[in-house]
Design a protein around this motif. Structure first.
Motif, PDB file in Angstrom:
ATOM      1  N   LEU A   1       0.818  -1.223   0.000  1.00 33.60           N
ATOM      2  CA  LEU A   1       0.000   0.000   0.000  1.00 33.60           C
ATOM      3  C   LEU A   1       0.846   1.264   0.000  1.00 33.60           C
ATOM      4  O   LEU A   1       1.909   1.318   0.637  1.00 33.60           O
ATOM      5  CB  LEU A   1      -0.915   0.002   1.227  1.00 33.60           C
ATOM      6  CG  LEU A   1      -1.942  -1.128   1.293  1.00 33.60           C
ATOM      7  CD1 LEU A   1      -2.748  -1.023   2.591  1.00 33.60           C
ATOM      8  CD2 LEU A   1      -2.883  -1.092   0.090  1.00 33.60           C
ATOM      9  N   GLU A   2       0.344   2.276  -0.674  1.00 31.90           N
ATOM     10  CA  GLU A   2       0.876   3.632  -0.539  1.00 31.90           C
ATOM     11  C   GLU A   2       0.308   4.240   0.746  1.00 31.90           C
ATOM     12  O   GLU A   2      -0.812   3.897   1.153  1.00 31.90           O
ATOM     13  CB  GLU A   2       0.413   4.496  -1.724  1.00 31.90           C
ATOM     14  CG  GLU A   2       0.904   4.023  -3.066  1.00 31.90           C
ATOM     15  CD  GLU A   2       2.407   4.220  -3.235  1.00 31.90           C
ATOM     16  OE1 GLU A   2       3.000   5.035  -2.507  1.00 31.90           O
ATOM     17  OE2 GLU A   2       2.985   3.536  -4.091  1.00 31.90           O
ATOM     18  N   PRO A   3       1.011   5.179   1.371  1.00 32.76           N
ATOM     19  CA  PRO A   3       0.441   5.827   2.576  1.00 32.76           C
ATOM     20  C   PRO A   3      -0.958   6.386   2.321  1.00 32.76           C
ATOM     21  O   PRO A   3      -1.841   6.267   3.176  1.00 32.76           O
ATOM     22  CB  PRO A   3       1.441   6.949   2.872  1.00 32.76           C
ATOM     23  CG  PRO A   3       2.731   6.496   2.271  1.00 32.76           C
ATOM     24  CD  PRO A   3       2.373   5.654   1.077  1.00 32.76           C
ATOM     25  N   GLU A   4      -1.187   6.970   1.156  1.00 32.06           N
ATOM     26  CA  GLU A   4      -2.505   7.555   0.864  1.00 32.06           C
ATOM     27  C   GLU A   4      -3.599   6.489   0.837  1.00 32.06           C
ATOM     28  O   GLU A   4      -4.755   6.774   1.172  1.00 32.06           O
ATOM     29  CB  GLU A   4      -2.495   8.271  -0.483  1.00 32.06           C
ATOM     30  CG  GLU A   4      -1.621   9.503  -0.529  1.00 32.06           C
ATOM     31  CD  GLU A   4      -0.284   9.220  -1.195  1.00 32.06           C
ATOM     32  OE1 GLU A   4       0.319   8.159  -0.885  1.00 32.06           O
ATOM     33  OE2 GLU A   4       0.141  10.038  -2.020  1.00 32.06           O
ATOM     34  N   ASP A   5      -3.258   5.268   0.414  1.00 30.73           N
ATOM     35  CA  ASP A   5      -4.262   4.188   0.409  1.00 30.73           C
ATOM     36  C   ASP A   5      -4.752   3.885   1.823  1.00 30.73           C
ATOM     37  O   ASP A   5      -5.845   3.337   1.995  1.00 30.73           O
ATOM     38  CB  ASP A   5      -3.658   2.884  -0.128  1.00 30.73           C
ATOM     39  CG  ASP A   5      -3.210   2.970  -1.574  1.00 30.73           C
ATOM     40  OD1 ASP A   5      -3.818   3.739  -2.349  1.00 30.73           O
ATOM     41  OD2 ASP A   5      -2.241   2.259  -1.934  1.00 30.73           O
TER      42      ASP A   5
END
Lengths: 423, 423, 423, 423
Positions: D30-34
């Motif tokens: 995951l990306e932090p924004e996800d």
């Protein structure tokens, strides 16, 4: 053309006339304006009930079976269909207050038109055909009785929204002082019980699919929970202690700022309730009424008890067969206190519908009737809870121990109450 | 007790009686059920209008000024206050359909009670006191005339929601064929115009604060935009081309699936409109009606023109003083076609209110009256657009060139139309 | 390939680079998660702002004008279009938080890609073509400056919803004690003022249509209303007295339970406000901030004054030309107190946008540009109120006395404040 | 201080470490924004899941039982409590996306902090105390496994809202062609079955209250319903024929414009579905997935069959004991086709949760645990339907034949499928 009707059909005609007349008796005290509004989507305008019940006979009996029958009005089929997709399009449920026309007097004429042709049908149809029609005719009568109960609950709700809080009718007799009946728990032995309708006479399709259910030993309260008992729950902070509540129930309490049953109003520091006879002080010995399932369940948890399942209720009714009760025929339209002198089971029939902790699901082997009649019950078998026993707004001839009423758990405008079980 | 009233007060009494009677004439064709429903919050139940206008006289004239006056009913002040916070609490605006009681006949009695006491006040009060009351009495009459217009628009909306599409009344005379009037643009010279009310007689506080406004040269259309012209816009894809629309207008179009003016219905491939006389085929030479500001503005953009400001409209009315028009007195209650033989300005007065591209804001130096009367206009001076000129639902004696009507830009149930300006 | 750029285009390139870099400086303190959420529809995710401003240059300059330019990503045109119907479909405004991908680092790469190609365009395009592009390039820079202000207000809102109330940045210098500046009213003589932009340099289309407006004599307050003054209004029951409020404003107050400006929090019986530097005690000498138009208007009514119109504001700025102010370049991002030693007009520029009682409507003769650029301003000219003067989040090079900012009257998350007029 | 742990506690520590590590493995792509967004209220931000599962161990084990333990952060108890009223106030469920801070890296640190102290607790606590903690520790592990499944379903939903439709991970191995497995119905003999958990090891409180239930003879389908079979229902107009649907289900279909399972998209006239590996063509032999109860029930009605009750499912699992299945350990995260060569029961375990026609109600004698743990299950026992058997997102060690999963009947974002019964 038959001019002689048999005793059975004659009896049915008389029953038809009695039941139809009863609807009009209920509506007699209403102003025309009372009969058209729809303050919440659950409530239908009384005028709509009066027309819809007539539409049922017109649609399912007169049009298909009375030779040469002309519909009273070509658009009424659209206006007064409730939810039968099979019968075609209809006024959306939340749009029923758009029907300011036809005016009330036209609906009375519609009823007379249908009634006259129903009598003609009884005169005219061969006995054989009439007999074949009896099931759907009976369904129409039971249907009208269900709408009589809804008429009463909807009228009560409509009047309650009016700032004048008008009484529907005066009490038939002055209110008497009441006494407290001690709560006791009666035993019901565990075992296999036969659930569902087996006798002769009418039942709804949702009572069929008779099957055996294993029930464990339990105890059942001898009467309904009273206003006084419920007030203790309120005074103990019942509405603000999450521990008693189902999660969705507690969310509802907070969202709608619930703090008492529907129709309760505090005046001069005393709890009153709006009744069909106007605003009255709460009688602590009468059964507590107009509660959601959530409130019934929270009360039971607070009391250290629980609600019955619908199977336990039906088993209890086999062990303690109910006799009569406070039904609509008393014309009181409000619940009455239990009898302190009685020693056995009380109030299983009448007074208030009793919330059970059973979802309204099909019995094993349930099948829907073909055609429009199949939409009567089956499509509602989710997210609703079963109630048992009838209320002071129910016609006595309409109830059975196997009768399954059902409402969503947040509904409060019906005559619903609480009976407890003890493990 | 004075028995002689002066000509002026006598004239006022006669005017009072005429205007009050007019309200009842408007409501005569209604069924009781028509008078209680509230299909959208903008629409008030006709019964409520009838009572509220009487409440105005009771509250602001009879109770404070007629010695010994007893309010007709102690709760009516709560039931029939509209929005005057100064006068106390009231039924919430969206709850007016809860008032199934008092029944319509009681409201008629209420009106008679108020009227009788108003007559008594005219008889009884010294001339001096009466004269002092004239401003608020006049306000009450103007107020009742405003509600007469709302009664008509609200009745139209109520009947339009009924699937039977019932006519309010038959046409007073058979509809005549119409002819097209060529569109022309008339010059209005730029300059400084005096805006606001200066003459004698009544005006609302929102017309005061007379001030000068600089207006540039412009041209004004000689008549209202017609159904035929608007249909061209529709057929050119006007409702689906964002370029013509204000952003919020286009969002409304998509959200509400707008594709024609309110009350237009396509039947058998022909556009019809619901009128006070039932469903009729759209007459292409009549002015297009029941439009939001957004639709009026989008049409103007599509046509390569624009709407007038309220200052331009008032300047034009100084240059081309309107005479009479199609007002409520014609009893037609629908707009009529322009006169193809006329060469000058037409339809400035009557037929339809004309949307202007001016926000309803206070004029310089606007001040609210003290007390409850100060709530009449000032607190609504935001987010609404000014309309000018009156409509076929407006009493002729109610209009002036300086009259500022106002509605939110999405409102379509009033008799609103389009007049264009050319730069 | 041209290697020589003229001073003017060189200057523009430098300005381009400065402004673009500024956006990234603003966003530097953010966590990736801060850049994707959208707590209310008014607020856009910072990542979206960073991409959308780049999309503007890519769509309106690089793609049509740089030979051989390849879009950075084929889907970005869909992802980062804001409201330009002409450019095609796009992510719905309230769905911008779905864009967890592309991750923040990709958006930085996108910005670098666009910047590198913009530099290439400056190198490569003939001077003549560059000059023709200057207007849209300038619009792109002004557009990016507008989004810089929105970035700041949106970041403030996003952080304010977090229960930890995190500071965006520490104060650039320790907060100094402030002193009260006496309120005085300065005269502005009535007369005809020329309104709208006439000079050289950039302006938005909504400032065009220069026209004369008649303004009457009035007085203008020498500074913004302070927190201390506003607190008096609050303590005097301002939020609960309907008489001060527009009707819709009072409805908002009751519905949203408003009792103080946005970001005010009472802690230990003392009012604090959430600032870009975390929670701080309210400084009574600083201008009151984050108010709706309704609150500004109610305060003015309570104080016996009124708000200015946008024409009065612009006239006052001609009489008292503003110099500099507390703009974004101070890096304070919060308003500052007026100078008690100053005698003339203060705070007309910077600190806070000043609500005017003027609807955001087109000036006479306003015309939209052809194509997508025409959607920039015109379609929003309804239901919004004009604000003037810029704020502590506005770039100083972005403001003019003719600059018309606009927001709906209920919006509170911008740096909005109050200046009073006296008749 | 104990330095030697017994085999059992050692084994528990290893299990603790394995399960905790598994959560982080799931989130690795995951990306932090996800990890911060919450597109619908049902979905929680992955970062929140990661923190909340740690909060569980901190709150119920470390704080009360590890001497001297300091909470990682004083506000995390507020931030990461899910629904435990007993533990205090918390972030509202629909406000979890406000938690852009603490950033993802802090949550990883929080997890390490909790894990290090849990290891310390295993080292430090006397064996006796550890043994007493085992039940709540086991509950914490089961709880984390439940959130692992929710992480997967929530990540899928989050990515599906992104217009780029990004894959979560590539397939672990290339997709193989599949074959159709014939549908057959296997007999389950009627009789009294013992329902509920009786063995050793862990179970949830909702499985207790073992009791006997009478089940009639029935037949159960040998595998899950496939995409191909469901497509026949769709092509037969299944979504537009009210006769197949529960009333509330059909209202949902019309209101939400449902016409296919969640994640199905028609591209170039071929049905695709969004999977954890990106958009893929629908495989007709794989089980149909991401359906509401309403769709499962409508399909069954259309097919002339019905859904099982939860008691029938558990009886069938006694007759046909499931072995293994497609669980999360396969790392496929999508359902797989049945084996055409197999002759017996398939897919009872894993692949997809199977909707039953049983409301999630308490078993007879159900009692809530005292304190906060008592809020784990009991308060959700209304309006939800039971699902059985686990899915491709369920850890294999987490499932049992008596395991009762539950969701509201409209929920589609879980890995839910259909198995049919024949009477």
């Amino acid at each position: 053309m038959s001019t002689l009707t048999t005793p059975r059909t004659h009896q049915t005609l008389t029953r038809y006339q009695d039941i139809r007349r009863r609807t009009e008796t209920i509506c007699a005290p209403l102003e025309p304006e009372d009969t058209v509004v729809q303050p919440i989507v659950d409530v239908s305008p009384p005028k709509w009930h009066m027309a819809h019940t007539s539409w049922f006979f017109e649609t399912f009996i007169l049009s298909p079976h009375l030779p040469g029958y002309q519909a009273f009005h070509p658009r009424y089929s659209f206006l007064f269909n409730s939810y039968y997709n099979s019968v075609g399009s209809r006024v959306q449920r939340d749009q029923r207050s758009t029907l300011t026309r036809p005016p009330l007097r036209d609906i009375y004429t519609y009823r007379q038109h249908v009634d006259a042709h129903m009598e003609q049908l009884f005169q005219q149809l061969p006995e054989q055909e009439l007999t074949e029609l009896l099931p759907v005719l009976e369904l129409g009568l039971q249907h009208e009785q269900q709408h009589q109960e809804l008429l009463i609950t909807d009228i009560k709700y409509i009047l309650s929204t009016n700032p004048l809080l008008p009484a529907f009718k005066p009490r038939p007799a002055p209110k008497q002082a009441t006494e407290k009946t001690a709560a006791r728990f009666l035993e019901v032995p565990g075992g296999t019980y036969k659930i569902g309708f087996t006798g002769e006479g009418f039942c709804f399709d949702n009572e069929l699919g008779v099957h055996e259910v294993l029930v464990e030993d339990f105890e059942i309260m001898n009467r309904l929970v009273t206003n006084g008992e419920y007030l203790e729950f309120m005074q103990d902070g019942g509405y603000s202690d999450f521990r008693h509540w189902l999660d969705e129930g507690f969310a509802l309490v907070k969202n709608d700022h619930l703090e008492a049953p529907l129709y309760w109003v505090k005046q001069d520091n005393t709890w009153h309730r709006f009744t069909m006879h106007g605003l009255e002080e709460v009688d602590m010995n009468e059964p507590v009424c107009h509660l959601s399932f959530y409130e019934a369940d929270a009360y039971a948890n607070w009391a250290g008890k629980r609600l019955l399942t619908e199977f336990e209720w039906e088993a209890a009714a086999q062990v303690y067969p109910p006799q009569s009760g406070n039904f609509v025929e008393s014309e009181l339209l409000e619940p009455t206190a239990a009898d302190p002198a009685a020693t056995g089971m009380q109030q299983l029939y009448g007074n208030l519908w009793e919330w059970t902790y059973s979802a309204y699901h099909p019995y094993p082997g349930f099948t829907k009737a073909p055609g429009a009649i199949g939409e009567y019950n089956g499509k509602f078998m989710l997210n609703q809870m079963v109630l048992r026993g009838g209320s002071c707004a129910t016609p006595e001839s309409h109830i059975r121990t196997t009768y399954r009423n059902f409402f969503h758990p947040d509904k409060r405008w019906q005559y619903n109450g609480i009976r407890l079980a003890n493990k």
